[in-house]
Design a protein around this motif. Structure first.
Motif, PDB file in Angstrom:
ATOM      1  N   THR A 159       0.844  -1.201   0.000  1.00  0.00           N
ATOM      2  CA  THR A 159       0.000   0.000   0.000  1.00  0.00           C
ATOM      3  C   THR A 159       0.881   1.253   0.000  1.00  0.00           C
ATOM      4  O   THR A 159       2.106   1.148   0.189  1.00  0.00           O
ATOM      5  N   PRO A 160       0.294   2.445  -0.179  1.00  0.00           N
ATOM      6  CA  PRO A 160       1.116   3.662  -0.219  1.00  0.00           C
ATOM      7  C   PRO A 160       1.934   3.880   1.071  1.00  0.00           C
ATOM      8  O   PRO A 160       1.519   3.461   2.158  1.00  0.00           O
ATOM      9  N   ILE A 161       3.070   4.530   0.923  1.00  0.00           N
ATOM     10  CA  ILE A 161       4.046   4.685   2.015  1.00  0.00           C
ATOM     11  C   ILE A 161       3.413   5.219   3.322  1.00  0.00           C
ATOM     12  O   ILE A 161       3.688   4.673   4.391  1.00  0.00           O
ATOM     13  N   PRO A 162       2.561   6.248   3.272  1.00  0.00           N
ATOM     14  CA  PRO A 162       2.055   6.792   4.538  1.00  0.00           C
ATOM     15  C   PRO A 162       1.171   5.816   5.329  1.00  0.00           C
ATOM     16  O   PRO A 162       0.907   6.048   6.503  1.00  0.00           O
ATOM     17  N   THR A 163       0.730   4.729   4.698  1.00  0.00           N
ATOM     18  CA  THR A 163      -0.140   3.769   5.402  1.00  0.00           C
ATOM     19  C   THR A 163       0.666   2.662   6.096  1.00  0.00           C
ATOM     20  O   THR A 163       0.106   1.875   6.861  1.00  0.00           O
ATOM     21  N   HIS A 164       1.981   2.586   5.812  1.00  0.00           N
ATOM     22  CA  HIS A 164       2.754   1.406   6.245  1.00  0.00           C
ATOM     23  C   HIS A 164       2.739   1.187   7.755  1.00  0.00           C
ATOM     24  O   HIS A 164       2.477   0.073   8.221  1.00  0.00           O
ATOM     25  N   LEU A 165       3.047   2.243   8.527  1.00  0.00           N
ATOM     26  CA  LEU A 165       3.165   2.064   9.982  1.00  0.00           C
ATOM     27  C   LEU A 165       1.840   1.587  10.579  1.00  0.00           C
ATOM     28  O   LEU A 165       1.805   0.613  11.338  1.00  0.00           O
ATOM     29  N   ALA A 166       0.753   2.278  10.221  1.00  0.00           N
ATOM     30  CA  ALA A 166      -0.539   1.951  10.845  1.00  0.00           C
ATOM     31  C   ALA A 166      -0.978   0.527  10.489  1.00  0.00           C
ATOM     32  O   ALA A 166      -1.414  -0.230  11.366  1.00  0.00           O
ATOM     33  N   LEU A 167      -0.838   0.150   9.211  1.00  0.00           N
ATOM     34  CA  LEU A 167      -1.307  -1.176   8.796  1.00  0.00           C
ATOM     35  C   LEU A 167      -0.441  -2.285   9.391  1.00  0.00           C
ATOM     36  O   LEU A 167      -0.964  -3.286   9.908  1.00  0.00           O
ATOM     37  N   ALA A 168       0.886  -2.097   9.347  1.00  0.00           N
ATOM     38  CA  ALA A 168       1.781  -3.142   9.865  1.00  0.00           C
ATOM     39  C   ALA A 168       1.588  -3.286  11.379  1.00  0.00           C
ATOM     40  O   ALA A 168       1.574  -4.403  11.909  1.00  0.00           O
ATOM     41  N   SER A 169       1.413  -2.164  12.086  1.00  0.00           N
ATOM     42  CA  SER A 169       1.225  -2.227  13.542  1.00  0.00           C
ATOM     43  C   SER A 169      -0.085  -2.930  13.871  1.00  0.00           C
ATOM     44  O   SER A 169      -0.138  -3.781  14.769  1.00  0.00           O
ATOM     45  N   ALA A 170      -1.148  -2.571  13.139  1.00  0.00           N
ATOM     46  CA  ALA A 170      -2.458  -3.185  13.409  1.00  0.00           C
ATOM     47  C   ALA A 170      -2.379  -4.699  13.202  1.00  0.00           C
ATOM     48  O   ALA A 170      -2.913  -5.480  13.999  1.00  0.00           O
ATOM     49  N   ALA A 171      -1.693  -5.113  12.145  1.00  0.00           N
ATOM     50  CA  ALA A 171      -1.593  -6.545  11.871  1.00  0.00           C
ATOM     51  C   ALA A 171      -0.826  -7.246  12.988  1.00  0.00           C
ATOM     52  O   ALA A 171      -1.283  -8.264  13.527  1.00  0.00           O
ATOM     53  N   GLY A 224      -1.750 -10.197  16.118  1.00  0.00           N
ATOM     54  CA  GLY A 224      -1.110 -11.514  16.150  1.00  0.00           C
ATOM     55  C   GLY A 224      -0.739 -12.048  14.779  1.00  0.00           C
ATOM     56  O   GLY A 224      -0.556 -13.255  14.614  1.00  0.00           O
ATOM     57  N   VAL A 225      -0.634 -11.143  13.794  1.00  0.00           N
ATOM     58  CA  VAL A 225      -0.383 -11.563  12.409  1.00  0.00           C
ATOM     59  C   VAL A 225       1.046 -11.155  12.020  1.00  0.00           C
ATOM     60  O   VAL A 225       1.487 -10.047  12.350  1.00  0.00           O
ATOM     61  N   ASP A 226       1.763 -12.034  11.330  1.00  0.00           N
ATOM     62  CA  ASP A 226       3.095 -11.686  10.823  1.00  0.00           C
ATOM     63  C   ASP A 226       2.949 -10.903   9.519  1.00  0.00           C
ATOM     64  O   ASP A 226       1.929 -11.032   8.824  1.00  0.00           O
ATOM     65  N   VAL A 227       3.998 -10.122   9.193  1.00  0.00           N
ATOM     66  CA  VAL A 227       3.850  -9.129   8.127  1.00  0.00           C
ATOM     67  C   VAL A 227       5.003  -9.189   7.130  1.00  0.00           C
ATOM     68  O   VAL A 227       6.165  -9.297   7.527  1.00  0.00           O
ATOM     69  N   LEU A 228       4.635  -9.109   5.839  1.00  0.00           N
ATOM     70  CA  LEU A 228       5.615  -8.747   4.802  1.00  0.00           C
ATOM     71  C   LEU A 228       5.197  -7.361   4.332  1.00  0.00           C
ATOM     72  O   LEU A 228       4.126  -7.201   3.736  1.00  0.00           O
TER      73      LEU A 228
END
Ligand SMILES: NC(=O)c1ccc[n+]([C@@H]2O[C@H](COP(=O)([O-])OP(=O)(O)OC[C@H]3O[C@@H](n4cnc5c(N)ncnc54)[C@H](O)[C@@H]3O)[C@@H](O)[C@H]2O)c1
Length: 403
Positions: A101-113, A117-121
């Motif tokens: 997703t676009p750069i400004p969304t990275h922190l919020a989405l990765a943190s929420a995941a 309890g979800v691992d992230v790429l």
């Protein structure tokens, strides 16, 4: 029931978040891995479904015919990650999400995941700022979840071979690391998304320029080869940013990094070359040099007595992440912590003065319409000088760097 033996474990459930643009290639790759039984593609997330192929929602969950399962079933679709994570259906619950997703969304989405309890790429660049990177590292630490960042070169066997050659002293003592990227990006590229070519949008950092997005792999990979992966591995960064396109961000830039061990790196990067050439990282040593064409995993070692060219393969970051889930203690190919050195460069770009406009006399425009692109005079030669001498365009006296 026969009761004979346990069932084989189900493959991990993977959801792709951001399915258009670069995300489409993640969907394709996940489907190929699903066919091999490596994973199960459990959901797609994007506020924008593929209108032509969306099918009516059932029980609050949409489904897309686009990217159908090998079984022929449609893949459940959700407009937001929050909708997916709060869905009641157990079969859509992901073990891993791929965030494209676009750069400004990275922190919020990765943190929420990770908090769910979800691992992230997570696609590169990791986050929009160094402070956000520190926050993301803290979430990974606190939750114990895995966070792999999408620098696919970190899973390249060519990069590992270069590191080994350096360790073995094949080119003597390393005296510097350079990267040259001379690519072409057209007007259509800058028009593809509202955040393309922006430094900030809607009050949020974006930092979408040549150093931090299209040629980010050159920067991150060169730093890794220079021994700099974490934030603390970098002691100084100088950036010198320009643009020929009518964009906010930089498209022709020079960067100098001094690592904690005192090694100097120079990166000459442009999207305004006459033609796209393979981006190259060069490690200079007292007894020779190593050239890495990181897009194609080719390595050339040149010393007084040797001139060797070798092709390598690479692993996939998603498979590497799935392997790390199975084998506790296994290192990720590109752990979020190992993108700290890259984020130091990103931060220097983010906080630098606005990129300077290259004067019209140094630019020739080629092509028409969406294919139109600027070419900066002699730009490839200047980028090579940056990589060899570790000096910026301004320090080298590039003609466009003087008002
Ligand atoms: N590793 C690589 O080689 C590589 C190559 C290209 C792009 N990228 C990275 O991939 C990411 C995406 O880039 P792009 O060019 O495809 O961007 P894009 O804007 O073209 O596409 C982003 C997609 O995400 C969707 N989206 C936006 N906000 C969302 C949200 N909150 N939740 C779910 N979906 C959302 C959009 O609808 C769109 O489908 C960026 O971080 C970019 O730097 C990496």
């Amino acid at each position: 029931m026969s009761g004979s033996g346990a069932r084989p474990p189900l493959p991990p459930a993977v959801a792709i978040v951001g399915i258009h643009g670069h995300g489409a290639s993640h969907v394709r790759r996940a489907r190929a891995l699903e066919e091999r039984g490596v994973l199960r593609l459990c959901a797609l997330v994007d506020p924008r479904p593929d209108e032509s192929s969306a099918v009516p929602a059932t029980g609050g969950v949409g489904a897309l015919r686009h990217g159908e399962h090998a079984t022929g079933d449609a893949i459940p679709w959700f407009p937001t990650l929050g909708d997916l994570l709060s869905a009641p259906e157990p079969e859509v619950r992901p073990d891993v999400v791929v965030l494209s997703t676009p750069i400004p969304t990275h922190l919020a989405l990765a943190s929420a995941a990770m908090r769910a309890g979800v691992d992230v790429l997570l696609e590169k660049p990791t986050t929009a700022s160094l402070a956000e990177h520190a926050e993301l590292v803290a979430v990974a630490q606190e939750t114990g979840r895995l966070c792999q960042v999408g620098f696919q070169t970190f899973a390249s066997h060519a990069v590992a071979a270069v590191e080994q050659a350096v360790r073995e002293g094949q080119i003597g003592e390393v005296t510097g690391v350079g990267a040259v990227g001379t690519w072409v990006r057209t007007t259509g590229y800058w028009q593809r998304a509202p955040w393309a070519g922006k430094r900030r949008t809607g009050g949020r950092d974006v930092v979408d320029g040549v150093v931090t997005n299209p040629l980010a792999h050159a920067v991150a990979t060169a730093l890794r080869i220079a021994g700099a992966t974490t934030t603390a591995d970098v002691s100084d960064v100088d950036v010198d940013l320009f643009h020929a396109n009518p964009i906010e961000a930089d498209d022709t830039s020079s960067v100098r990094v001094t690592t904690r061990s005192g090694l100097r790196c120079g990166f000459g990067l442009t999207l305004c070359a006459p033609e796209r050439t393979p981006a190259t990282i060069v490690v200079h040593g007292t007894e020779g040099r190593i050239e890495l064409a990181y897009e194609t995993d080719r390595v050339r070692v040149v010393t007084g007595s040797v001139d060797l060219d070798k092709q390598y393969g690479r692993d996939e970051l998603l498979e590497d992440l799935l392997a790390a889930r199975r084998e506790p203690g296994r290192r990720l190919a590109c752990d979020v912590r190992d993108t700290g050195a890259f984020m130091r460069v990103m931060e220097a770009v983010r906080t630098a003065p606005e990129p300077r406009q290259i004067a019209a006399e140094h630019i020739t425009w080629h092509g028409e319409g969406a294919d139109r692109h600027p070419v900066v005079t002699d730009v490839a030669r200047w980028c090579e000088r940056v990589a060899v001498q570790h000096r910026t365009f301004t320090e080298l006296g590039a003609p466009w760097a003087h008002a």
